[in-house]
Design an enzyme around this catalytic site. Sequence first.
Site, PDB file in Angstrom:
ATOM      1  N   ASN A 173      60.939  54.743 -25.362  1.00  0.00           N
ATOM      2  CA  ASN A 173      59.982  54.028 -26.210  1.00  0.00           C
ATOM      3  C   ASN A 173      58.582  54.092 -25.614  1.00  0.00           C
ATOM      4  O   ASN A 173      58.117  55.202 -25.335  1.00  0.00           O
ATOM      5  CB  ASN A 173      60.466  52.630 -26.632  1.00  0.00           C
ATOM      6  CG  ASN A 173      60.877  51.686 -25.544  1.00  0.00           C
ATOM      7  OD1 ASN A 173      61.830  51.923 -24.825  1.00  0.00           O
ATOM      8  ND2 ASN A 173      60.180  50.581 -25.416  1.00  0.00           N
ATOM      9  N   ASP A 174      57.912  52.987 -25.426  1.00  0.00           N
ATOM     10  CA  ASP A 174      56.458  52.973 -25.206  1.00  0.00           C
ATOM     11  C   ASP A 174      55.949  53.979 -24.169  1.00  0.00           C
ATOM     12  O   ASP A 174      56.492  54.074 -23.067  1.00  0.00           O
ATOM     13  CB  ASP A 174      56.002  51.600 -24.709  1.00  0.00           C
ATOM     14  CG  ASP A 174      56.576  50.444 -25.494  1.00  0.00           C
ATOM     15  OD1 ASP A 174      57.375  50.667 -26.409  1.00  0.00           O
ATOM     16  OD2 ASP A 174      56.214  49.303 -25.170  1.00  0.00           O
ATOM     17  N   PRO A 175      54.835  54.675 -24.483  1.00  0.00           N
ATOM     18  CA  PRO A 175      54.108  55.399 -23.439  1.00  0.00           C
ATOM     19  C   PRO A 175      53.504  54.375 -22.484  1.00  0.00           C
ATOM     20  O   PRO A 175      53.008  53.329 -22.919  1.00  0.00           O
ATOM     21  CB  PRO A 175      53.006  56.132 -24.215  1.00  0.00           C
ATOM     22  CG  PRO A 175      52.804  55.349 -25.465  1.00  0.00           C
ATOM     23  CD  PRO A 175      54.143  54.726 -25.791  1.00  0.00           C
TER      24      PRO A 175
ATOM     25  N   SER B 205      56.552  47.552 -20.105  1.00  0.00           N
ATOM     26  CA  SER B 205      55.327  48.352 -20.269  1.00  0.00           C
ATOM     27  C   SER B 205      54.135  47.870 -19.464  1.00  0.00           C
ATOM     28  O   SER B 205      54.035  46.706 -19.093  1.00  0.00           O
ATOM     29  CB  SER B 205      54.961  48.410 -21.749  1.00  0.00           C
ATOM     30  OG  SER B 205      55.915  49.201 -22.401  1.00  0.00           O
TER      31      SER B 205
END
Length: 572
Positions: A61-63, A122
């Site tokens: 998922n998230d960068p 994140s």
Amino acid sequence: MGLSNLGFSFWVIFFCSFSLSRDVVDASHQVFSHLQSVQASSVTHRYRTGYHFQPPKNWINDPNGPMYYNGIYHLFYQYNPKGAVWGNIVWAHSVSTDLINWTPLDPAIYPSKPFDINGCWSGSATILPGNIPAILYTGIDPSNRQVQNVAYPKNISDPMLREWIKPDYNPLMAPINGINSSSFRDPTTAWHGPDGHWRVIIGSKKRRRGMAILYRSKDFVHWMKAKHPLHSSKNTGMWECPDLYPVSISGRNGLDPSTNGKGIKHVLKVSLDDKKFEYYTIGQYTFQTDRYVPDDTSADNSTGLRYDYGKFYASKTFYDSGKNRRVLWGWMNESDSTISDINKGWAGIQCIPRQVWLDFNGRQLVQWPIKEVESLRQYKVQLQNRVLANGDLFEVKKITAAEADIMVDYQLGSLDKADTFDPTWTDPQVLCSQKGANVQGSIGPFGLLVMASSGLEEYSAVFFRIFKGQHKPVVLMCSDQSRSTLQPDVDKTTYGGFVDVDIEDGKLSLRSLIDHSVIESFGAMGRTCITARVYPTIAIGNEAHLYAFNLGTETVKITNLKAWSMRKAKIY
Ligand SMILES: *[C@@H]1O[C@H](CO)[C@@H](O)[C@H](O)[C@H]1NC(C)=O
Ligand SMILES: *[C@@H]1O[C@H](CO)[C@@H](O)[C@H](O)[C@H]1NC(C)=O
Ligand SMILES: *[C@@H]1O[C@H](CO)[C@@H](O)[C@H](O)[C@H]1NC(C)=O
Ligand SMILES: *[C@@H]1O[C@H](CO)[C@@H](O)[C@H](O)[C@H]1NC(C)=O
């Protein structure tokens, strides 16, 4: 067909023995605790990308913490090393010299200390004075509280920055003084003000009010929460992955995060946990008061401006000092089912990085795929001055339609003929769903049919419609996935966005990056962007076709169409 049937019956058996109920909702992800450590027995290649970033298998998922450091781009991302659903999250790490071809490294940050033992979520990178990179990230502590930590490279001389250490003075920020410990995450890149002190914002909420909590620090070790958030907005719910950065009011150059003053505006982007999409505002950030005030040119809630009106979430920008630009990364989630993800052995990709800058009118951002992606262009077809009358459809042949870059310039006739815009049509996604690719209009629908089977049993349509508005023409851009696959168990939402562009001269353009299960489209040179994920059953590989169409009663001219077959990028 046979394969997918086999796969399906296999997973029906699987389903019965492992119960696929949603066990818990943890942060923003559905948690299937029985499935999150189920290794893929094999990886299905059918929908894998040729040039969009993805690891060899499993969930992403998230960068996280994208940065440019000593000539190398770093991309970290949320990754489950054990399975194709969310869980066991670590910071996977890849490096590149061109943002397109990547070398994978071992995970950089993973649970190992009390302040992150239940998760490493994140965060962002900041380059400190003396050219020292620091990562701020959210850790989940033994009480399942969300706390903010720092990590530093173990060996600054290692050009790859492979190993990261987490000082024992973590966490830097804990959810005290009324902060909800389940709603406190995703630190931004830090910046410093004229007083030389660092600032960072963290996503949060108070009841239904979404907010960006502000912290300050003199030394990057001791952090104090400011009395008021940098910004908040009522009824928006939890703000995830906030991003704040300066943009120049003229030109496309990017700016260092700490730049402020004359000729500068700021952008504040937030990811809405409730809606699973993002919005941003353009505004004024005053260093002296540490307040961000959005301009009144767009709404400061879910009806506001979006980077992307399709599958795009948890995005993050960074300042690329090598090319003096601001670059945006975003996560593209799947649109298929959890069972399909486990079956194919992977889920999630990252967008092609986009350069972002402020539009000349100051009302919105413009986004364009970074120039480097053009290095993958191979065989090209081009045609000019092709007139499309009502019902015309022609195939763009000779390129690999499942792995392509296509750019079309249109010239429209008189806009007087456009259908009248009803001012109650405020939601472009609803409008695109009601007026899909098969609904005839006056000017439009016209655009592209991509990932199409030769018999048109399957296709996705990326197209425009022009309406006569009260003061000026209204341009609607849609990405219609309703016929994208014969598979039933797929989210086929039609996406839409209005395009804030002046078309009095009748000129409009469309670009799409097509990559097997990805359609990333840019209207009016990046003024409106829509990403879709598709899973055709016939239009796969060489069976995928590309067409241009017009179903408006008014003629539309393609002044120039260029399409390239794309090479595969080296990603792992
Ligand atoms: C740090 O990295 C450099 C460059 O790769 C290497 O030569 C050096 O041995 C490393 N130092 C340590 C302590 O690992
Ligand atoms: C804190 O946030 C969590 C997660 O959104 C929510 O379930 C809970 O109700 C919140 N608690 C309070 C006191 O607002
Ligand atoms: C969003 O904000 C605008 C004002 O800018 C308001 O008119 C609208 O009702 C709000 N919508 C939602 C869904 O909160
Ligand atoms: C990701 O996609 C799945 C399947 O369409 C959906 O259920 C989920 O809400 C999405 N999550 C986000 C964060 O977009």
